[in-house]
Design a protein around this motif. Structure first.
Motif, PDB file in Angstrom:
ATOM      1  N   HIS A 148     -14.916   7.761  21.874  1.00  0.00           N
ATOM      2  CA  HIS A 148     -13.851   9.009  21.966  1.00  0.00           C
ATOM      3  C   HIS A 148     -13.073   9.197  20.583  1.00  0.00           C
ATOM      4  O   HIS A 148     -12.663  10.176  20.533  1.00  0.00           O
ATOM      5  N   GLY A 149     -13.222   8.443  19.757  1.00  0.00           N
ATOM      6  CA  GLY A 149     -12.513   8.706  18.515  1.00  0.00           C
ATOM      7  C   GLY A 149     -11.010   8.229  18.419  1.00  0.00           C
ATOM      8  O   GLY A 149     -10.682   7.752  19.361  1.00  0.00           O
ATOM      9  N   VAL A 150     -10.493   8.361  17.264  1.00  0.00           N
ATOM     10  CA  VAL A 150      -9.145   7.801  16.954  1.00  0.00           C
ATOM     11  C   VAL A 150      -7.991   8.986  17.345  1.00  0.00           C
ATOM     12  O   VAL A 150      -7.122   8.558  18.269  1.00  0.00           O
ATOM     13  N   GLY A 151      -8.124  10.115  17.052  1.00  0.00           N
ATOM     14  CA  GLY A 151      -7.025  11.148  17.469  1.00  0.00           C
ATOM     15  C   GLY A 151      -5.755  10.636  17.068  1.00  0.00           C
ATOM     16  O   GLY A 151      -5.390  10.166  16.037  1.00  0.00           O
ATOM     17  N   GLN A 152      -4.762  10.967  18.041  1.00  0.00           N
ATOM     18  CA  GLN A 152      -3.525  10.539  17.891  1.00  0.00           C
ATOM     19  C   GLN A 152      -3.069   8.927  18.673  1.00  0.00           C
ATOM     20  O   GLN A 152      -2.190   8.392  18.216  1.00  0.00           O
ATOM     21  N   LYS A 153      -4.163   8.704  19.473  1.00  0.00           N
ATOM     22  CA  LYS A 153      -3.524   7.549  20.282  1.00  0.00           C
ATOM     23  C   LYS A 153      -4.100   6.372  19.888  1.00  0.00           C
ATOM     24  O   LYS A 153      -3.544   5.225  20.338  1.00  0.00           O
ATOM     25  N   LYS A 154      -4.966   6.310  19.037  1.00  0.00           N
ATOM     26  CA  LYS A 154      -5.439   4.775  18.571  1.00  0.00           C
ATOM     27  C   LYS A 154      -5.368   4.982  17.073  1.00  0.00           C
ATOM     28  O   LYS A 154      -5.698   3.775  16.388  1.00  0.00           O
ATOM     29  N   MET A 155      -4.516   5.389  16.357  1.00  0.00           N
ATOM     30  CA  MET A 155      -4.225   5.209  14.997  1.00  0.00           C
ATOM     31  C   MET A 155      -3.470   3.940  14.793  1.00  0.00           C
ATOM     32  O   MET A 155      -3.786   3.421  13.578  1.00  0.00           O
TER      33      MET A 155
ATOM     34  N   ALA B 163      -7.245  12.823  -1.630  1.00  0.00           N
ATOM     35  CA  ALA B 163      -8.211  13.491  -2.728  1.00  0.00           C
ATOM     36  C   ALA B 163      -8.542  14.926  -2.172  1.00  0.00           C
ATOM     37  O   ALA B 163      -8.634  15.770  -2.972  1.00  0.00           O
ATOM     38  N   ILE B 164      -9.150  15.006  -1.002  1.00  0.00           N
ATOM     39  CA  ILE B 164      -9.742  16.009  -0.367  1.00  0.00           C
ATOM     40  C   ILE B 164      -8.677  17.115   0.168  1.00  0.00           C
ATOM     41  O   ILE B 164      -8.984  18.168  -0.027  1.00  0.00           O
ATOM     42  N   ASP B 165      -7.754  16.490   0.842  1.00  0.00           N
ATOM     43  CA  ASP B 165      -6.632  17.304   1.438  1.00  0.00           C
ATOM     44  C   ASP B 165      -5.228  16.907   0.924  1.00  0.00           C
ATOM     45  O   ASP B 165      -4.648  16.391   1.793  1.00  0.00           O
ATOM     46  N   PRO B 166      -5.045  17.094  -0.178  1.00  0.00           N
ATOM     47  CA  PRO B 166      -3.666  16.499  -0.782  1.00  0.00           C
ATOM     48  C   PRO B 166      -2.660  17.148  -0.151  1.00  0.00           C
ATOM     49  O   PRO B 166      -1.299  16.483  -0.078  1.00  0.00           O
ATOM     50  N   HIS B 167      -2.464  18.306   0.491  1.00  0.00           N
ATOM     51  CA  HIS B 167      -1.438  19.004   1.273  1.00  0.00           C
ATOM     52  C   HIS B 167      -1.235  18.533   2.481  1.00  0.00           C
ATOM     53  O   HIS B 167      -0.524  19.133   3.520  1.00  0.00           O
ATOM     54  N   ASP B 168      -2.158  17.886   2.970  1.00  0.00           N
ATOM     55  CA  ASP B 168      -2.288  17.436   4.633  1.00  0.00           C
ATOM     56  C   ASP B 168      -2.340  18.656   5.685  1.00  0.00           C
ATOM     57  O   ASP B 168      -1.250  18.801   6.429  1.00  0.00           O
ATOM     58  N   ILE B 169      -3.249  19.571   5.524  1.00  0.00           N
ATOM     59  CA  ILE B 169      -3.151  20.916   6.248  1.00  0.00           C
ATOM     60  C   ILE B 169      -4.131  20.635   7.359  1.00  0.00           C
ATOM     61  O   ILE B 169      -4.157  21.276   8.216  1.00  0.00           O
ATOM     62  N   MET B 170      -5.298  19.621   7.073  1.00  0.00           N
ATOM     63  CA  MET B 170      -6.260  19.496   8.021  1.00  0.00           C
ATOM     64  C   MET B 170      -6.168  18.537   9.321  1.00  0.00           C
ATOM     65  O   MET B 170      -6.056  17.536   8.787  1.00  0.00           O
ATOM     66  N   ASN B 171      -5.669  19.254  10.325  1.00  0.00           N
ATOM     67  CA  ASN B 171      -5.519  18.463  11.566  1.00  0.00           C
ATOM     68  C   ASN B 171      -4.571  17.443  11.424  1.00  0.00           C
ATOM     69  O   ASN B 171      -4.982  16.236  11.597  1.00  0.00           O
ATOM     70  N   PRO B 172      -3.283  17.367  10.683  1.00  0.00           N
ATOM     71  CA  PRO B 172      -2.399  16.602  10.421  1.00  0.00           C
ATOM     72  C   PRO B 172      -1.977  15.743  11.669  1.00  0.00           C
ATOM     73  O   PRO B 172      -2.048  16.173  12.892  1.00  0.00           O
TER      74      PRO B 172
ATOM     75  N   LYS C 249      -3.428  12.819  12.709  1.00  0.00           N
ATOM     76  CA  LYS C 249      -4.468  12.500  13.533  1.00  0.00           C
ATOM     77  C   LYS C 249      -5.103  11.194  12.515  1.00  0.00           C
ATOM     78  O   LYS C 249      -5.178  11.410  11.303  1.00  0.00           O
ATOM     79  N   VAL C 250      -5.727  10.272  13.106  1.00  0.00           N
ATOM     80  CA  VAL C 250      -6.789   9.300  12.200  1.00  0.00           C
ATOM     81  C   VAL C 250      -5.849   8.335  11.549  1.00  0.00           C
ATOM     82  O   VAL C 250      -5.866   7.120  11.857  1.00  0.00           O
ATOM     83  N   LEU C 251      -5.159   8.959  10.636  1.00  0.00           N
ATOM     84  CA  LEU C 251      -4.290   7.899   9.603  1.00  0.00           C
ATOM     85  C   LEU C 251      -2.832   7.963   9.783  1.00  0.00           C
ATOM     86  O   LEU C 251      -2.255   9.203   9.852  1.00  0.00           O
ATOM     87  N   LEU C 252      -2.199   6.934  10.043  1.00  0.00           N
ATOM     88  CA  LEU C 252      -0.456   6.997  10.051  1.00  0.00           C
ATOM     89  C   LEU C 252      -0.323   7.294   8.808  1.00  0.00           C
ATOM     90  O   LEU C 252      -0.805   6.695   7.761  1.00  0.00           O
ATOM     91  N   PRO C 253       0.819   7.914   8.516  1.00  0.00           N
ATOM     92  CA  PRO C 253       1.385   8.289   7.307  1.00  0.00           C
ATOM     93  C   PRO C 253       2.106   7.030   6.661  1.00  0.00           C
ATOM     94  O   PRO C 253       2.094   5.797   7.397  1.00  0.00           O
TER      95      PRO C 253
ATOM     96  N   ASN D 262       0.921  -1.009  -0.033  1.00  0.00           N
ATOM     97  CA  ASN D 262      -0.074  -0.080  -0.224  1.00  0.00           C
ATOM     98  C   ASN D 262       0.782   1.289  -0.071  1.00  0.00           C
ATOM     99  O   ASN D 262       1.926   1.414   0.688  1.00  0.00           O
ATOM    100  N   ALA D 263       0.321   2.106  -0.756  1.00  0.00           N
ATOM    101  CA  ALA D 263       1.123   3.599  -0.751  1.00  0.00           C
ATOM    102  C   ALA D 263       0.966   4.341   0.415  1.00  0.00           C
ATOM    103  O   ALA D 263      -0.169   4.290   1.264  1.00  0.00           O
ATOM    104  N   PRO D 264       2.063   5.068   0.998  1.00  0.00           N
ATOM    105  CA  PRO D 264       1.740   5.696   2.256  1.00  0.00           C
ATOM    106  C   PRO D 264       1.013   6.767   2.160  1.00  0.00           C
ATOM    107  O   PRO D 264       0.493   7.307   0.739  1.00  0.00           O
ATOM    108  N   LEU D 265       0.312   7.542   3.089  1.00  0.00           N
ATOM    109  CA  LEU D 265      -0.521   8.748   2.980  1.00  0.00           C
ATOM    110  C   LEU D 265       0.076   9.557   2.031  1.00  0.00           C
ATOM    111  O   LEU D 265      -0.555  10.448   1.365  1.00  0.00           O
ATOM    112  N   ARG D 266       1.237   9.942   2.481  1.00  0.00           N
ATOM    113  CA  ARG D 266       2.244  11.120   1.444  1.00  0.00           C
ATOM    114  C   ARG D 266       3.427  11.104   2.439  1.00  0.00           C
ATOM    115  O   ARG D 266       3.669  10.116   3.295  1.00  0.00           O
TER     116      ARG D 266
END
Length: 471
Positions: free
Chosen positions: A428-435, A456-465, A467-471, A2-6
């Motif tokens: 609680h959500g994922v945030g940093q701790k449950k990625m 696709a939505i945030d190609p430059h990863d500016i929105m709350n980077p 969190k949720v998805l590990l690179p 799988n390709a990394p997030l970026r």
């Protein structure tokens, strides 16, 4: 593979950051701050995640101002971190790469209430208590009630739940439409006010639970409910956590329309008795509430009492008086602070999982045994009507051995829930701790699909980077 997030995210250069901050300071004046204390406050994590403050905090007053902030940051790839009330528990509001915190607390107007349609339109800074106070005189209420007085925008971002979820659902079920600022600075609407639609992709559900990683919510249309004619509630003690869970399972499977059914273990009851001045038996206990007609809630309470007795429970003490019920539920909402008093000076590390209700008793019982075996002081509370429960280990974070035991316990808790076809977090959500648990839960294919959406939505990863998805 799988390709990394970026490529790994890095902080913006000092020159770039200074340029963006100067631009925002000129536009927002006193509603812009780089004060260290305020920045640290806006990175409060309520966990043992390190405090990672943003470089500045801005207080917009409308969607156009949010869009202006995002456009300024997007032009130079500076991170943007949305902030509601700061009550999230998994490091959601930290700024690991610096950037600008967008505090929506001044966007706190209830814009419209459509009583005839049972919906309302609010800004993201409105809190749940503020909304219910506004609705009360119209005979309406909004049912989602996480323990904290969270903002509605934050509740959308984390797909919040609460004590009423067993009957009324979670934020996913109660958001009709959203307005949001996307990473380009464009303002979009995800839906109309119609109760149902088959027109296009469900963008509302995409943003609910996205934790600020896809956009910043600036307006929310919510479903409302009529205040019930009658409400009854009460408590019932059980000889064990398993017996209490079995009573919960039978209640749900019997089709009794319980509005709230909350489990507090013996340690939590002991803490609540001391903190909230209650006199409950120190045993695993269910807090239960029914909504409906006077005759209906009486019948439902009686049926629950019968099930409780079959499972070894004591007498079900129930009441319809608002003051008595309010005192019980306030004690439930104060459970975190009550538990903290069990070990003065310790840090509470609140975590949650959710399992299919048929596995609930097994999971909670195994978790209780794991706490004891690990020599950890902690409490268990839960919205057990939907299989969701919380554990609050209390840890001396200056003791490396205790920290290691608690970390290992939390890992085992999540693994146990996943083995039972559950989830690493019910609300609680994922945030940093449950990625790190997401691949085990969703599989690599689904995780890569999430990365594809994010790219696709945030190609430059500016929105709350970060969190949720590990690179």
């Amino acid at each position: 593979m799988n390709a990394p997030l970026r490529q790994p995210r890095t902080r913006p250069s000092p020159q770039t950051l200074d340029s963006v901050l100067a631009q925002l300071a000129a536009r927002f004046g006193e509603r812009f701050s780089t004060a260290p204390a305020l920045r640290e406050q806006h990175a409060s994590t309520l966990t043992w995640a390190a405090n990672e403050p943003p470089d500045a905090v801005v207080f917009p007053q409308d969607a156009e101002e949010v869009a202006a902030i995002v456009r300024a940051c997007a032009a130079h790839r500076v991170p943007v971190i949305p902030f509601g009330a700061g009550s999230s528990l998994e490091g959601h509001v930290n700024a690991p790469f610096g950037g600008v915190c967008v505090d929506t607390s001044r966007m706190n107007a209830v814009r419209a209430v459509h009583a005839e349609d049972l919906d309302c339109v609010v800004e993201p800074g409105v809190t749940r208590k503020q909304l219910d106070a506004h609705l009360r005189d119209q005979g309406l209420f909004f049912p989602i009630d996480p323990g904290a007085d969270a903002t509605l925008g934050g509740m959308v971002a984390t797909r919040a739940s609460g004590t009423n979820a067993v009957r009324y659902g979670t934020m996913r079920d109660n958001v009709v439409a959203l307005e949001a600022v996307m990473p380009t600075g464009e303002i979009v609407r995800t839906a109309r006010r119609a109760r149902k639609s088959s027109a296009g992709y469900d963008l509302t559900r995409l943003l609910v639970g996205s934790e600020g990683t896809l956009g910043i919510v600036t307006e929310i249309t919510l479903r409302l409910h009529g205040i019930p004619e009658a409400i009854s509630g009460g408590v019932c003690a059980f000889p064990s956590v398993r017996a209490a869970c079995e009573a919960t399972i039978l209640t749900i499977q019997s089709g009794i329309p319980v509005a709230r059914i909350e489990l507090l273990d013996a340690a939590q009851i002991r803490a609540c008795n001391a903190y909230s001045k209650l006199d409950l038996a120190e045993a695993p206990t269910l807090f239960v509430e029914f909504h409906g007609t006077r005759a209906g809630v009486r019948e439902e309470a009686e049926r629950f009492g019968e099930i409780a007795r079959e499972c070894g429970g004591g007498a079900f003490a129930w009441a319809t008086e608002a003051e008595a019920r309010g005192r019980l539920w306030q004690a439930r909402h104060d459970a975190y602070w009550a538990a903290m008093s069990l070990c003065p000076g310790a840090k509470g590390i609140s975590t949650d999982v959710c399992v299919p209700i048929s596995r609930l008793a097994e999971c909670v019982e195994a978790t209780e045994a794991d706490l004891a075996r690990s020599r950890i002081v902690g409490t268990i509370v839960g919205h057990v009507g939907d299989g969701n429960f919380h554990v609050l280990p209390l840890v001396d974070d200056s003791d490396p051995d205790e920290v290691a035991r608690v970390r290992a316990f939390i890992d085992r808790l999540v693994e146990r829930a996943l083995d039972m076809e559950g989830t690493c977090t019910g609300e609680h959500g994922v945030g940093q701790k449950k990625m790190r648990f997401l691949e085990a839960e969703h599989g690599p294919g689904a995780l890569e699909l999430m990365r594809t959406i994010k790219r696709a939505i945030d190609p430059h990863d500016i929105m709350n980077p970060g969190k949720v998805l590990l690179p």
